[in-house]
Write an enzyme that holds these catalytic residues in place. Structure first.
Site, short mmCIF file in Angstrom:
data_model
loop_
_atom_site.label_atom_id
_atom_site.label_comp_id
_atom_site.label_asym_id
_atom_site.label_seq_id
_atom_site.Cartn_x
_atom_site.Cartn_y
_atom_site.Cartn_z
N SER A 145 -9.61 2.15 -0.45
CA SER A 145 -8.50 2.06 -1.39
C SER A 145 -8.69 0.79 -2.20
CB SER A 145 -7.17 1.99 -0.63
OG SER A 145 -6.11 1.62 -1.49
N TYR A 158 -1.41 -1.07 6.63
CA TYR A 158 -2.21 -0.06 5.94
C TYR A 158 -3.34 -0.72 5.14
CZ TYR A 158 -3.66 3.37 2.48
OH TYR A 158 -4.42 4.20 1.68
#
Length: 366
Positions: A145, A158
């Site tokens: 990400s 996360y």
């Protein structure tokens, strides 16, 4: 017939979002598929669609929650029991969790997220990579990400798991460079999937910037096939975010990301006075431009005495205009001050890293 017909791609998280779009691309290119997700009903429907639309020869559906203990080992065992050779592994499955780490989020959910995003991905990579190296052939795509390279308040755990995925993948890129096996990290920005709803972040400001999962999957697929170490989908805008993450101070990045991850403000009713004011300003500006053009033409055609008179009047009008604009300048000062502060901080950090000219001359002389 495609060149890849007969090869097999295993995709985790294949039931929706980026994983589903990647599975579609593999099917279009003639790959056989192993689809892994928690919902076998969804995967069965996808299998029917792929067989009907793309003539996919073999599709194996494995229902598995990869957040469970030894789930990756079980998937590997099922694949081996069916005598399937996995030529491409896509570790797409992952979840997020939104909120303040100390007070808002639940540890059991965070533990399951770490298991899915980190432990299962690592074990899947280890098991299938060993077989790929034995054949000296294969490809792996790991979903990281853009958050993997920047601190992200309100999604701290996360972002930490994705930082692991990115670092882990780039380390393996180096380990595998003398082989015919490649591994690629996919670093998308916020994407239009069910991710934010499941994470409890559906009303955050970043959801106003979500990108098309079809585009993300396409860019990731092309980079995987080309054997690239990483890919940031989405063109220049997202690549500029990547560069910013490498050069900007971490505290500034954290503040920026905190703002993006914060909740959207409640919409306020539109003020009719504000609309009228905006319209008045717009019309007034247009008239001012036209009037300025007309005055310029007239001025050039006047005598020297009249020009001197006009210059005196213009100076007086300019002083009045300057006073009127000062209030606008004051209202922007706080914004400008914050921009200057960020610039000065970044410049200070850069100067610490770059030696002064005198230091360079001394080193050369030495």
């Amino acid at each position: 017939m495609n060149a890849e017909t007969g090869k097999t791609a295993l995709i985790t998280g294949a039931s929706s979002g980026i994983g589903q779009e990647l599975a579609k691309l593999f099917a279009q290119d003639g790959y056989n598929l192993v689809l892994v997700a928690r919902s076998d009903d969804t995967l069965d429907r996808l299998a029917d669609v792929f067989k009907s639309n793309y003539g996919t020869q073999q599709i194996t559906v494995i229902k598995k929650d990869l957040a469970e203990e030894d789930a990756a080992q079980d998937v590997y065992n099922q694949v081996k029991a069916k005598d399937i050779t996995v030529n491409v592994l896509v570790n797409d499955a992952g979840v997020g969790l939104y909120g303040l780490f100390a007070t808002d989020t639940d540890w059991e959910r965070e533990k399951a997220m770490i298991h899915l995003n980190v432990l299962s991905l690592t074990q899947m990579t280890k098991l299938f990579l060993y077989d790929m190296l034995a054949r000296n052939e294969g490809k792996i795509l790991n979903l990281a990400s853009l958050l993997s390279i920047t601190p992200t308040p309100l999604m701290a755990v996360y972002a930490g798991t994705k930082a692991y995925v990115y670092n882990f993948t780039q380390s393996l890129v180096n380990e595998l460079k003398e082989t015919n096996v490649t591994i690629t990290a996919l670093l998308p920005n916020a994407t239009d999937t069910d991710f934010f709803n499941k994470a409890g972040a559906e009303n955050t400001k970043v959801t106003d910037e979500v990108q098309d999962p079809v585009m993300v999957a396409k860019d990731g697929y092309e980079a995987l096939m080309a054997g690239k170490a990483k890919v940031v989908p989405g063109g220049l805008k997202n690549k500029s975010y990547e560069v910013l993450a490498y050069v900007a101070p971490q505290e500034a990045l954290a503040s920026l990301m905190h703002g993006k991850m914060s909740q959207k403000p409640q919409p306020e009713p539109e003020n009719q006075d504000d609309k009228s004011s905006a319209l008045t300003w717009g019309i007034g500006f247009g008239i001012a431009v036209l009037a300025g053009i007309a005055l310029a033409v007239a001025y050039n055609n006047t005598s020297a005495v009249d020009k001197a008179r006009y210059r005196y009047k213009a100076k007086s009008a300019g002083n009045a205009l300057s006073d009127a604009l000062s209030s606008v300048s004051d209202s922007l000062s706080s914004v400008l001050d914050s921009v200057v502060d960020v610039y000065q901080t970044a410049r200070s950090k850069a100067e610490q890293l770059v030696p002064r000219e005198e230091e360079v001359e001394e080193e050369v002389a030495a």
